[in-house]
Scaffold this motif. Structure first.
Motif, mmCIF file in Angstrom:
data_model
loop_
_atom_site.group_PDB
_atom_site.id
_atom_site.type_symbol
_atom_site.label_atom_id
_atom_site.label_comp_id
_atom_site.label_asym_id
_atom_site.label_seq_id
_atom_site.Cartn_x
_atom_site.Cartn_y
_atom_site.Cartn_z
ATOM 1 N N ALA A 60 -0.066 5.385 0.663
ATOM 2 C CA ALA A 60 -1.102 6.389 0.932
ATOM 3 C C ALA A 60 -0.529 7.748 0.525
ATOM 4 O O ALA A 60 -0.394 8.039 -0.657
ATOM 5 N N GLY A 61 -0.128 8.568 1.488
ATOM 6 C CA GLY A 61 0.452 9.871 1.138
ATOM 7 C C GLY A 61 1.858 9.749 0.565
ATOM 8 O O GLY A 61 2.363 10.660 -0.087
ATOM 9 N N GLY A 62 2.505 8.643 0.847
ATOM 10 C CA GLY A 62 3.862 8.424 0.330
ATOM 11 C C GLY A 62 4.938 9.217 1.060
ATOM 12 O O GLY A 62 6.092 9.191 0.668
ATOM 13 N N THR A 63 4.573 9.888 2.132
ATOM 14 C CA THR A 63 5.572 10.758 2.770
ATOM 15 C C THR A 63 6.608 9.973 3.573
ATOM 16 O O THR A 63 7.667 10.491 3.879
ATOM 17 N N ASP A 64 6.308 8.734 3.887
ATOM 18 C CA ASP A 64 7.335 7.838 4.425
ATOM 19 C C ASP A 64 7.858 6.924 3.325
ATOM 20 O O ASP A 64 9.056 6.741 3.177
ATOM 21 N N LEU A 65 6.932 6.377 2.580
ATOM 22 C CA LEU A 65 7.316 5.352 1.611
ATOM 23 C C LEU A 65 8.251 5.904 0.536
ATOM 24 O O LEU A 65 9.248 5.271 0.182
ATOM 25 N N ASP A 121 3.970 10.614 15.462
ATOM 26 C CA ASP A 121 3.327 11.557 16.388
ATOM 27 C C ASP A 121 1.872 11.228 16.702
ATOM 28 O O ASP A 121 1.340 11.691 17.707
ATOM 29 N N ALA A 135 4.882 17.955 11.185
ATOM 30 C CA ALA A 135 5.490 18.413 9.920
ATOM 31 C C ALA A 135 5.110 19.855 9.591
ATOM 32 O O ALA A 135 5.046 20.717 10.461
ATOM 33 N N THR A 195 -1.064 10.473 5.954
ATOM 34 C CA THR A 195 -2.317 9.913 6.462
ATOM 35 C C THR A 195 -2.130 9.256 7.824
ATOM 36 O O THR A 195 -1.017 8.910 8.232
ATOM 37 N N PRO A 220 0.818 -1.212 0.000
ATOM 38 C CA PRO A 220 0.000 0.000 0.000
ATOM 39 C C PRO A 220 0.854 1.266 0.000
ATOM 40 O O PRO A 220 1.917 1.308 0.617
HETATM 41 C C1 LIG Z 1 9.180 16.425 5.676
HETATM 42 C C2 LIG Z 1 8.507 15.374 6.520
HETATM 43 C C3 LIG Z 1 8.095 15.701 7.801
HETATM 44 C C4 LIG Z 1 7.480 14.739 8.595
HETATM 45 N N1 LIG Z 1 7.095 15.112 9.843
HETATM 46 C C5 LIG Z 1 6.485 14.190 10.627
HETATM 47 C C6 LIG Z 1 6.034 14.540 11.935
HETATM 48 O O1 LIG Z 1 6.166 15.693 12.370
HETATM 49 N N2 LIG Z 1 5.485 13.570 12.691
HETATM 50 C C7 LIG Z 1 5.327 12.294 12.237
HETATM 51 O O2 LIG Z 1 4.798 11.457 12.964
HETATM 52 N N3 LIG Z 1 5.716 11.936 11.002
HETATM 53 C C8 LIG Z 1 6.291 12.845 10.193
HETATM 54 N N4 LIG Z 1 6.702 12.489 8.933
HETATM 55 C C9 LIG Z 1 6.521 11.091 8.491
HETATM 56 C C10 LIG Z 1 5.254 10.835 7.680
HETATM 57 O O3 LIG Z 1 4.768 12.012 7.094
HETATM 58 C C11 LIG Z 1 4.135 10.242 8.508
HETATM 59 O O4 LIG Z 1 4.531 9.059 9.140
HETATM 60 C C12 LIG Z 1 2.870 10.002 7.689
HETATM 61 O O5 LIG Z 1 1.768 9.879 8.543
HETATM 62 C C13 LIG Z 1 2.926 8.793 6.790
HETATM 63 O O6 LIG Z 1 1.692 8.702 6.083
HETATM 64 P P1 LIG Z 1 1.628 8.458 4.509
HETATM 65 O O7 LIG Z 1 0.188 8.457 4.164
HETATM 66 O O8 LIG Z 1 2.457 9.431 3.804
HETATM 67 O O9 LIG Z 1 2.243 7.010 4.434
HETATM 68 P P2 LIG Z 1 2.993 6.282 3.230
HETATM 69 O O10 LIG Z 1 4.358 6.840 3.075
HETATM 70 O O11 LIG Z 1 2.123 6.236 2.056
HETATM 71 O O12 LIG Z 1 3.085 4.840 3.845
HETATM 72 C C14 LIG Z 1 3.867 4.571 4.980
HETATM 73 C C15 LIG Z 1 3.883 3.060 5.238
HETATM 74 O O13 LIG Z 1 2.621 2.607 5.644
HETATM 75 C C16 LIG Z 1 2.068 1.671 4.719
HETATM 76 N N5 LIG Z 1 0.652 2.006 4.616
HETATM 77 C C17 LIG Z 1 0.120 3.214 4.319
HETATM 78 N N6 LIG Z 1 -1.198 3.194 4.435
HETATM 79 C C18 LIG Z 1 -1.530 1.941 4.821
HETATM 80 C C19 LIG Z 1 -2.765 1.290 5.118
HETATM 81 N N7 LIG Z 1 -3.937 1.928 5.080
HETATM 82 N N8 LIG Z 1 -2.738 -0.006 5.476
HETATM 83 C C20 LIG Z 1 -1.563 -0.660 5.539
HETATM 84 N N9 LIG Z 1 -0.383 -0.101 5.296
HETATM 85 C C21 LIG Z 1 -0.368 1.176 4.932
HETATM 86 C C22 LIG Z 1 2.888 1.820 3.476
HETATM 87 O O14 LIG Z 1 2.965 0.617 2.748
HETATM 88 C C23 LIG Z 1 4.238 2.239 4.025
HETATM 89 O O15 LIG Z 1 4.935 1.111 4.460
HETATM 90 C C24 LIG Z 1 7.284 13.430 8.110
HETATM 91 C C25 LIG Z 1 7.689 13.106 6.813
HETATM 92 C C26 LIG Z 1 8.284 14.063 6.015
HETATM 93 C C27 LIG Z 1 8.688 13.695 4.624
#
Ligand SMILES: Cc1cc2nc3c(=O)[nH]c(=O)nc-3n(C[C@H](O)[C@H](O)[C@H](O)COP(=O)(O)OP(=O)(O)OC[C@H]3O[C@@H](n4cnc5c(N)ncnc54)[C@H](O)[C@@H]3O)c2cc1C
Lengths: 766, 285
Positions: B27-32, B121, B99, B108, B25
């Motif tokens: 979602a926002g891709g901000t970790d992936l 967080d 962030a 997400t 999966p």
């Molecule tokens: C500049 C920057 C600042 C940030 N600041 C913070 C912060 O202040 N605090 C914080 O906690 N995090 C922070 N992050 C990390 C990140 O933004 C968060 O962890 C965010 O919530 C990840 O969500 P995403 O939708 O982008 O996940 P994705 O990157 O899309 O996915 C993350 C992981 O979860 C899996 N996944 C996603 N959705 C699902 C689902 N529904 N079911 C099963 N698996 C799933 C994916 O396969 C992947 O392994 C930051 C990242 C960046 C790039």
């Protein structure tokens, strides 16, 4: 230049940068957007170890990758030593001495292939012991970075004036301390890059981000063996420089060697990781400072001993003592001063030049120590500074001539605007709870018109007024995002009487523009500005003479206003400059209005004791910072910065404001958040995630004010502003934190962790 | 992970089928995406299954006495949504410190929990709210299973989510009288990964604390609860002495490490400070 400086529209107008529309619409061409037909992409393999012998480099797996066009190692290219210490080469053949060292390079059809090919190169290293601590490296018998040298001492500097012992004898208070300044990086948004292309005659065109195109051409010639007259440097729009592009770095000749090896243009672009790891840093420093004063606050002496980490190779960082000593000798009136700096080799990455060129590292200890001196004398920090501030016309012990000097007025204006007295008093009572406030100040002096380190510190200009009344200003000066194009157009427009919107500034091609030293030392407004004004003056005289002849009236009765030739007495429009030029072409003289000028500032190269007036003028500033410190978490919140600058007459208040706000952000980052962590020679936080720039939400309100001294030699009274705003923020923060917490920090940055743990440790100095 | 394909299914069933076939999966891709960029060749190749077209993952509603938030709800939505503000203001508080605006718009809830960073967080607030995650797919097909957040984080970057499962929602049981608070610390107030985060919740009846929860981020291999501090708080009078004792007890459950962001010593120091602040805030709220 004794003419009146009354505004004629252009000078003093807060106009946006001429290239702003191109920049904000994304049309401007950065180096990343320069592509040439048949161009290949280069990548560089660097050492993974800080010190090792290269036993073997196996490039076979890279060469066999489809799309790879050339692989070079130290065995394949001339190893001409370059850099200020002549201790760097494009590629390294036998030994690597820091993690940046370039071991091999690839040119390939795409950047991805080139990088993949680099990963496939196998380098066998014999790891060798390394030395990372400059204090250790400075000791006799220390492991030598360059075994052929006697020791690790790369450079040393001595300066003095007066008689320090006599000064000390007159002192009622003496304070001393050791101050440590850390690594930070320029963090340019536009990463570094180059495009190198040979034509069929063997002439070389470099699309470059250099800040010093003419010196670059000369120095590159020696490194790559192409005659300088066969090298053309075209400067791409520079996406941030701040000094990081003042030197030649190995990736640049590497691109040229790859272009030569393949017979095709080659582009090398840094990725963000490379930009953090492999571009120069700010020079770190350990400063031992001792200073004294009489009971009434008059400074008596100042002695400084500095140790600088040169890293494994020498770039401009090693020369920062040259600028530092100006501050040690001349920031406030110091009758007796001595300065010694040693620069030692280690296996760390090396530092380059960085906005302020050592002055942040010099101003920090002085301004922090001044507060300590004030406290030990029971004098307000403002009063102590005012007592020792120079006045216009004063010549410092080092021979710097402050022909215009608004230091005292900067101090007074900053104090009044920031509410210094009331706040100082209010915050003297320690508050309840974890949030404590404090207010602190610091000042600076910096060259305001270049530094004569070469026999000329000049700039050439060619100016043409065309047959439709438009002006093309070809300047040797380099635009680095600072807004020089706009300021130069404003200066020439003011002199000519032709509005800025009829100007085109050409400044990016050594084949077209006349010679200039480069963009550094806050010199462009002053030096290129004077050159532009001289050329404009000649053009104005030529236009008026032609108009006088064409109209049959004396030239002295005419003026150019808004592009029209008018009768001076009543402003009646008689003709316009386009028409005057057309008549000059076709009828009267068969001539053009193209003028040239070369401005050489009235500064001097310093003598071997570093004495002499190195810059034609000096800029001054005082910053007051108000902070709130959470003494439990260690988080410092700057509440307000008052920045008062003497940059002479302000040519463009909008551009100058941008310079100050940007410098304040950079200075606050230096003071509180930015820290390039280098351990055992390796960069540990080479990304924007872990390298903390000061970002918009953290920025406090910045109240910017000007003390507009009119410099007698400045173009319309102007002086440089480029570097000044970053210089004296950090000590003001530290002084404010001292008032808030009672803890005087002597090293940077004040990250929450350090602040909290230091405060929790309780009594005692750092 | 070399990416072999990118799917954007428009139904949950299709998404689950793609995940069952080994897709990952996004979602926002901000970790992936950060992870992919750092190690483009790391791990076995695979397909990405984007969740952005699944509207059912983006709802926020109250159902059966729970606040139910879809896994695809963004951090920006958590920060502003009236139901979140009403029933789980501590989550909105954490979202506010998360962030910067651009990342909040993409990141997400599901991604934050599934990435399972010790510094996530949103985890400490959900831990103190007794939240439950809802998983679908995998062996169970379209059937759901529920796992308390408490049991969801099993190790560094590891969760109880089984291969092929999708986190579809997070449920927070509503409880009147519960107060909660969140704090985080880092080098920079905005756009920073937590050096330490803490959340606390409790009910206050007749000056006594009940159902006390305290959860910590970035001080262990996973986000974690502090049994020692909860024991101190449970049934204790809402006094300064209780606050101090609980803040001391928290340190017993923390196992911070030294890294480039902070030393273990500072993490412990900051944990003590922030724990006091959140507990005090819960009492004074
Ligand atoms: C500049 C920057 C600042 C940030 N600041 C913070 C912060 O202040 N605090 C914080 O906690 N995090 C922070 N992050 C990390 C990140 O933004 C968060 O962890 C965010 O919530 C990840 O969500 P995403 O939708 O982008 O996940 P994705 O990157 O899309 O996915 C993350 C992981 O979860 C899996 N996944 C996603 N959705 C699902 C689902 N529904 N079911 C099963 N698996 C799933 C994916 O396969 C992947 O392994 C930051 C990242 C960046 C790039």
């Amino acid at each position: 230049m004794s003419e009146s400086t009354r505004p004629r529209g252009a000078v003093g107008a807060p106009i946006p940068k001429l290239d702003a529309p191109e920049r904000v619409t994304g049309r401007i061409r950065y180096i990343h957007e320069i592509g040439l037909p048949r161009m290949l992409h280069g990548a560089v393999l660097r050492a993974e170890v800080p010190h090792a012998r290269i036993v073997r480099v196996d490039t076979s797996r890279a060469l066999s990758l489809p799309g790879v066009r050339a692989v070079l190692t130290g065995a394949d290219v001339p190893l001409v030593p370059f850099g200020h210490g002549r201790d760097n080469t494009a590629l390294k053949a036998d030994f690597v001495r820091c993690i940046r060292d370039e071991v091999a390079a690839v040119a390939a059809d795409t950047e991805e292939i080139a990088r993949e090919a680099c990963r496939r190169i196998r380098v066998e290293y014999e790891p060798l012991p390394a030395i990372f601590d400059p204090e250790e490296a400075a000791r006799p018998g220390a492991l030598r970075v360059w075994p052929e040298r006697e020791d690790n001492l790369a450079f040393n500097y001595h300066y003095d004036h007066g008689d320090v012992a006599a000064g000390e004898a007159e002192s009622d208070a003496v304070v001393e301390g050791t101050y440590r300044l850390h690594y930070v990086t320029h963090a340019c948004l536009g990463t570094s890059g180059i495009v190198a292309a040979f034509d069929s005659d063997g002439r070389l065109t470099l699309h470059s981000v250099t800040q010093v195109p003419f010196l670059y051409r000369r120095d590159m010639s020696r490194i790559v063996g192409v005659p300088p007259e066969h090298i053309r440097v075209i400067q791409a729009a520079i996406g941030g420089g701040f000094g990081s592009k003042l030197d030649i770095y190995p990736y640049e000749p590497i691109a040229i060697f790859l272009a030569r090896a393949t017979g095709r243009p080659v582009r090398i672009l840094f990725d963000r990781g490379e930009e953090f790891r492999d571009s120069p840093t700010r020079q770190p420093a350990i400063v031992h400072l001792r200073s004294g004063a009489r009971r009434d606050g008059t400074l008596t002496f100042r002695t400084a001993r500095l140790l600088l980490d040169n890293g494994a190779h020498t770039s401009w960082g090693a020369t920062t003592p040259f600028v530092m000593m100006q501050t040690f000798s001349s920031l406030y009136r110091v009758p007796h001063a001595a300065f010694d700096a040693e620069v030692v080799y280690t296996h760390n990455p090396y530092a380059g030049s960085f906005r302020g060129y050592g002055n942040l590292q010099a101003t920090f200890p002085i301004e922090v120590q001044l507060d300590e001196l004030a406290e030990s004398l029971g004098i307000d920090p403002l009063e102590l500074r005012l007592r020792n501030a120079q006045v216009p016309g004063e010549v410092t012990g080092q021979g710097l001539v402050f022909q215009s000097c608004g230091l005292a007025e900067c101090l007074r204006t900053a104090a009044a605007a920031s509410g210094w007295e009331e706040k100082r008093r209010a915050y003297a009572q320690a508050g309840e709870g974890p949030l404590r406030r404090g207010i602190g100040m610091a000042s600076m002096v910096h060259t305001g018109g270049g530094a004569k380190i070469y026999h000329s510190d000049g700039c050439g200009t060619v100016l043409t007024v065309d047959d439709f009344g438009s002006v093309t200003l070809v300047t040797g000066a380099t635009e680095i995002g600072q807004g020089s194009e706009t300021v130069l157009a404003q200066i020439a427009a003011e002199e000519l009487g032709i509005p800025v919107d009829r100007f085109t500034v050409v400044n990016s091609d050594t084949q077209v523009k006349p010679w200039d030293v480069g963009v550094h030392a806050s010199r462009t407004t002053f030096i290129a500005g004077n050159a532009a004004r001289m050329a404009a003056n000649k053009a104005r005289r030529k236009l008026l003479d032609a108009a006088a002849e064409q109209l049959g009236v004396p030239a002295g009765d005419l003026e150019i206003r808004d592009g029209d030739v008018v009768r001076a007495s009543d402003g009646k429009v008689l003709t316009d400059v386009g028409r005057v030029v057309r008549k000059l072409h076709f009828a009267t003289r068969y001539d053009v209005v193209t003028t040239t000028a070369y401005y050489e500032p009235p500064s001097a190269m310093q003598d071997p004791g570093f004495k002499g007036n190195v810059s034609p003028t000096y800029s001054f500033a005082t910053h007051v910072v108000e902070v709130e410190v959470d003494v439990e978490t260690g988080v410092i919140r700057p509440l307000r910065v008052t920045a008062v600058h003497d940059a002479g007459r302000v040519i463009n208040p909008l551009g100058a404001l941008g310079q100050v706000e940007g410098g304040v952000a950079m200075g606050l980052g230096y003071a509180m958040t930015e820290d390039l962590v280098i351990r055992e020679g390796r960069v540990l936080n080479g990304s924007f995630r872990d390298y903390k720039l000061f970002t918009a939400p953290e920025m406090p309100e910045v109240d910017v004010r000007w003390v507009e001294t009119a410099d007698p030699d400045g173009p319309f009274g102007a002086k440089g502003i480029g570097e000044a705003p970053a210089i004296c923020i950090a000590p003001a923060v530290v002084n404010a934190v001292y008032q808030a917490t009672g803890r005087r920090f002597r090293s940077l940055p004040l990250r929450p962790e350090r602040v909290a743990l230091e405060l929790a440790r309780g009594e005692g100095e750092e | 992970m070399p990416v072999t394909a990118f799917h954007a299914p428009s139904s949950l069933a299709d998404a689950l089928a793609l995940l069952a076939a080994g897709g990952r999966p996004v979602a926002g891709g901000t970790d992936l995406v950060v992870e992919l960029a750092a190690a483009p060749d790391g791990g076995p190749p695979g397909a990405l299954v984007s969740l952005h077209r699944l509207a059912e993952l983006r709802s926020v509603a109250v159902e059966d006495g729970d606040l139910v938030m879809g896994a695809g709800v963004t951090v920006a939505t958590l920060r502003e949504h009236p139901l979140v503000r009403e029933h789980a203001p501590v989550l909105a508080q954490a979202a506010d410190r998360f962030a910067g605006p651009q990342v909040r718009n993409a990141a997400t809830l599901g991604g934050n929990l599934c990435h399972a960073s010790p510094a996530a967080d949103l985890a400490p607030p959900l831990l103190v709210l007794d939240a439950v995650v809802v998983l679908a797919g995998g062996e169970g097909g379209e059937a759901e299973r529920r796992v308390p957040v408490d049991a969801f984080f099993v190790g560094p970057r590891r969760t109880a989510r089984l291969p092929g499962e999708l986190l579809t929602a997070v449920r927070v049981p509503l409880r009147g009288g519960r107060r909660a608070s969140f704090q985080k610390g880092g080098t920079r107030p905005s756009m920073d990964i937590s050096v330490v985060s803490v959340a606390a919740s409790a009910e206050l009846r007749d000056g006594v604390l009940r159902h006390a929860r305290i959860a910590l981020g970035a001080v262990g291999p996973t986000p974690l609860r502090s049994p020692a501090a909860e024991a101190v708080l449970e049934g204790a009078p809402a006094t300064a002495a209780t606050v101090a004792a609980a803040a001391r007890a928290v340190l017993r459950d923390a196992r911070p490490i030294d890294d480039v962001r902070a030393s273990a010593a500072y993490r412990l120091h900051l944990l003590g400070v922030l724990a006091q602040r959140v507990i005090r805030d819960v009492i004074d709220r």
